[in-house]
Design a protein around this motif. Structure first.
Motif, PDB file in Angstrom:
ATOM      1  N   HIS A  99       1.791  12.994  -3.011  1.00  0.00           N
ATOM      2  CA  HIS A  99       2.203  13.925  -1.955  1.00  0.00           C
ATOM      3  C   HIS A  99       2.384  13.189  -0.631  1.00  0.00           C
ATOM      4  CE1 HIS A  99       1.458  16.815   1.344  1.00  0.00           C
ATOM      5  NE2 HIS A  99       2.138  17.647   0.580  1.00  0.00           N
ATOM      6  N   ASP A 100       1.427  12.331  -0.290  1.00  0.00           N
ATOM      7  CA  ASP A 100       1.539  11.578   0.962  1.00  0.00           C
ATOM      8  C   ASP A 100       2.715  10.619   0.937  1.00  0.00           C
ATOM      9  OD1 ASP A 100      -0.700  12.830   1.970  1.00  0.00           O
ATOM     10  OD2 ASP A 100      -1.546  10.966   2.749  1.00  0.00           O
ATOM     11  N   GLY A 101       2.958  10.021  -0.220  1.00  0.00           N
ATOM     12  CA  GLY A 101       4.073   9.094  -0.336  1.00  0.00           C
ATOM     13  C   GLY A 101       5.393   9.742   0.011  1.00  0.00           C
ATOM     14  N   VAL A 102       5.518  11.019  -0.324  1.00  0.00           N
ATOM     15  CA  VAL A 102       6.754  11.757  -0.035  1.00  0.00           C
ATOM     16  C   VAL A 102       6.747  12.317   1.380  1.00  0.00           C
ATOM     17  CG1 VAL A 102       8.158  13.749  -0.676  1.00  0.00           C
ATOM     18  CG2 VAL A 102       7.118  12.327  -2.457  1.00  0.00           C
ATOM     19  N   GLU A 103       5.655  13.000   1.754  1.00  0.00           N
ATOM     20  CA  GLU A 103       5.612  13.715   3.024  1.00  0.00           C
ATOM     21  C   GLU A 103       5.418  12.802   4.227  1.00  0.00           C
ATOM     22  OE1 GLU A 103       6.191  16.959   3.449  1.00  0.00           O
ATOM     23  OE2 GLU A 103       6.648  17.040   1.302  1.00  0.00           O
ATOM     24  N   ARG A 104       4.538  11.818   4.108  1.00  0.00           N
ATOM     25  CA  ARG A 104       4.237  10.965   5.268  1.00  0.00           C
ATOM     26  C   ARG A 104       5.118   9.735   5.336  1.00  0.00           C
ATOM     27  NH1 ARG A 104      -1.550   9.024   5.579  1.00  0.00           N
ATOM     28  NH2 ARG A 104      -1.001   8.614   7.744  1.00  0.00           N
ATOM     29  N   PHE A 105       5.517   9.209   4.177  1.00  0.00           N
ATOM     30  CA  PHE A 105       6.186   7.915   4.168  1.00  0.00           C
ATOM     31  C   PHE A 105       7.560   7.947   3.514  1.00  0.00           C
ATOM     32  CE2 PHE A 105       1.515   7.098   3.855  1.00  0.00           C
ATOM     33  CZ  PHE A 105       1.339   6.712   5.179  1.00  0.00           C
ATOM     34  N   GLY A 106       8.160   9.137   3.412  1.00  0.00           N
ATOM     35  CA  GLY A 106       9.515   9.246   2.897  1.00  0.00           C
ATOM     36  C   GLY A 106      10.535   8.768   3.933  1.00  0.00           C
ATOM     37  N   PHE A 107      11.739   8.451   3.475  1.00  0.00           N
ATOM     38  CA  PHE A 107      12.728   7.871   4.378  1.00  0.00           C
ATOM     39  C   PHE A 107      13.204   8.845   5.442  1.00  0.00           C
ATOM     40  CE2 PHE A 107      17.072   6.987   5.710  1.00  0.00           C
ATOM     41  CZ  PHE A 107      16.897   5.725   6.250  1.00  0.00           C
ATOM     42  N   THR A 151       0.835  -1.203   0.000  1.00  0.00           N
ATOM     43  CA  THR A 151       0.000   0.000   0.000  1.00  0.00           C
ATOM     44  C   THR A 151       0.868   1.250   0.000  1.00  0.00           C
ATOM     45  OG1 THR A 151      -1.681  -1.201   1.249  1.00  0.00           O
ATOM     46  CG2 THR A 151      -1.849   1.199   1.203  1.00  0.00           C
ATOM     47  N   LEU A 152       1.899   1.248   0.847  1.00  0.00           N
ATOM     48  CA  LEU A 152       2.808   2.387   0.898  1.00  0.00           C
ATOM     49  C   LEU A 152       3.543   2.552  -0.426  1.00  0.00           C
ATOM     50  CD1 LEU A 152       4.421   2.061   4.456  1.00  0.00           C
ATOM     51  CD2 LEU A 152       2.451   3.415   3.742  1.00  0.00           C
ATOM     52  N   GLU A 153       3.931   1.436  -1.029  1.00  0.00           N
ATOM     53  CA  GLU A 153       4.597   1.492  -2.324  1.00  0.00           C
ATOM     54  C   GLU A 153       3.701   2.160  -3.355  1.00  0.00           C
ATOM     55  OE1 GLU A 153       5.722  -2.457  -3.429  1.00  0.00           O
ATOM     56  OE2 GLU A 153       7.771  -2.156  -2.768  1.00  0.00           O
ATOM     57  N   ALA A 154       2.445   1.723  -3.419  1.00  0.00           N
ATOM     58  CA  ALA A 154       1.518   2.281  -4.400  1.00  0.00           C
ATOM     59  C   ALA A 154       1.353   3.787  -4.199  1.00  0.00           C
ATOM     60  CB  ALA A 154       0.174   1.566  -4.302  1.00  0.00           C
ATOM     61  N   LEU A 155       1.120   4.191  -2.975  1.00  0.00           N
ATOM     62  CA  LEU A 155       0.934   5.618  -2.695  1.00  0.00           C
ATOM     63  C   LEU A 155       2.160   6.421  -3.096  1.00  0.00           C
ATOM     64  CD1 LEU A 155      -0.771   5.438   0.828  1.00  0.00           C
ATOM     65  CD2 LEU A 155      -1.875   5.958  -1.357  1.00  0.00           C
ATOM     66  N   SER A 156       3.347   5.870  -2.844  1.00  0.00           N
ATOM     67  CA  SER A 156       4.574   6.613  -3.128  1.00  0.00           C
ATOM     68  C   SER A 156       4.806   6.809  -4.625  1.00  0.00           C
ATOM     69  CB  SER A 156       5.779   5.912  -2.494  1.00  0.00           C
ATOM     70  OG  SER A 156       6.066   4.689  -3.144  1.00  0.00           O
TER      71      SER A 156
END
Length: 395
Positions: free
Chosen positions: A371-379, A276-281
């Motif tokens: 946007h969420d993939g970068v802001e919420r789940f970025g490294f 799921t995180l992969e898809a969002l990112s």
């Protein structure tokens, strides 16, 4: 800070990539204690400066059982100046924990979903040894509190990073250009091991509903596993041969996600869904089961949607094979544990149709997902949160 990481290293999956990325970024004297031998394909990721030890052989040889009482003292000597023990989903290792306790050093349990399946008594015994717990979701925290009955240990929640951010952090992968669609077909993706718990047969039923409603769509499934033959049979029986593609193992998942418009995850349970995180990112909105960790990753109506699980297992032919899973899952709406249930494929199809038929809806979801993939789940965001949580600064 000189941490020791206690982890199972038998494959290079999401958790293992998190470990190696974290150690590479975190300037400290790291040590790794593994539950088994490290395979060659994983060993190449271990940097020379990270000391590694096997749990059963702290001195390089397998210790006989009669020396178990001496293990804490042996570990104290072997681990030298290490001053923090981090157990990555391991519900064992009392000898390690007690070696740190004798020094007055903290022991942290970093749970990636094992709380769903660990034996209750075993889980309770191990968590008595730890000073704090870090979970990858609020669902994981509640599972430890409700299922294992542990409420007297400080707990923190730190979301996983997306695997895309891990790969790009480690290897500097360049940005992928905007999608270039060649036709008006809605391309839906799924990914993961082909096992009954992932609910792939539910998705096939939903695809049949989509096509019957006149939606031009294609489903691409990445992954391999025990249920492939069953899925192929179902594809044929539903007349989906031209609408569903089983891709098997996919080496370049970035290319896979880049070709999608929408992502489905119909899992009956999933403590910390990495796909799921992969898809969002990659800017792919998600429709998923409303259970366990999914609702914490998907912002409802902004990056996708979650669907309530209303179908009892065994109640439909496509749910017959879902067996051998945890007897309880976390219900985020009731804030309690319940028996596993499944998403209604008709509801999945209807939600998908609503997205497609609402002007601008799919594009809006895609932009917010990216946007969420970068802001919420970025490294980098993950690095700040996890180092604070593991060292106790955020508690």
């Amino acid at each position: 800070m000189n941490p020791t990481h206690f982890i199972r290293l038998q494959e290079l999956a999401g958790t293992e990539m998190m470990l190696f990325s974290l150690l590479s970024r975190w300037q400290a004297d790291h040590r790794i204690v593994t539950t088994t031998r490290i395979p060659d394909n994983v060993r190449v990721e271990v940097k020379p400066q990270w000391q590694t030890h096997r749990h059963k052989a702290p001195l390089g040889v397998h210790l006989p059982r009669f020396l178990n009482s001496m293990r804490p003292a042996i570990w104290q000597r072997v681990l030298g100046e290490s001053d923090l023990l981090i157990s990555w989903s391991q519900f064992k290792g009392k000898d390690l924990a007690r070696a740190f306790k004798k020094r007055g050093r903290p022991v942290v349990h970093y749970d990636h979903g094992s709380a769903w399946s660990v034996d209750v008594m075993r889980g309770q015994r191990w968590l008595k040894e730890v000073d704090r717990i870090v979970c990858v979701s609020h669902a994981g925290k509640r599972m430890i509190e409700l299922r294992l009955g542990v409420t007297d240990v400080p707990m923190d929640v730190c979301f996983n990073p997306s695997r895309r951010s891990l790969i790009e952090h480690r290897f500097g992968v360049s940005e992928i250009s905007d999608r270039q669609k060649t036709d008006d077909t809605l391309v839906i993706g799924m990914a993961g091991r082909l096992t009954p718990v992932k609910g792939m047969l539910i998705a096939l039923q939903a695809m049949r509903h989509l096509l019957d409603a006149g939606i031009k769509a294609r489903l691409e499934i990445a992954g391999s596993g025990e249920q492939r033959d069953v899925i192929e049979t179902s594809v044929a029986s539903l007349g989906l041969e031209h609408a569903v593609t089983l891709l098997g193992h996919v080496s370049h998942m970035g290319q896979f996600y880049h070709g999608l418009d929408l992502f489905w995850s119909t899992a009956v349970r999933d403590p910390c869904p990495l796909t799921t995180l992969e898809a969002l990112s990659y800017g792919v909105p998600v429709i998923a089961s409303r259970v366990d960790g999914f609702p914490e990753q998907i912002r409802e109506g902004e990056t996708g949607y979650t669907l309530c699980c209303t179908q009892p297992l065994k109640s439909r032919p496509w749910l017959e094979d879902i067996t051998g899973i945890a007897t309880q899952v976390y219900d985020p709406d009731l804030d309690e544990l319940r028996a596993p249930m499944a998403v209604d494929p008709q509801a999945l199809a209807e939600r998908t149709i609503a997205i497609v038929q609402t002007p601008g809806e799919l594009t809006r979801l895609q932009r917010q997902a990216l946007h969420d993939g970068v802001e919420r789940f970025g490294f980098e965001a993950y690095y700040r949160r996890i180092t604070n949580a593991l060292t106790g600064k955020s508690l």
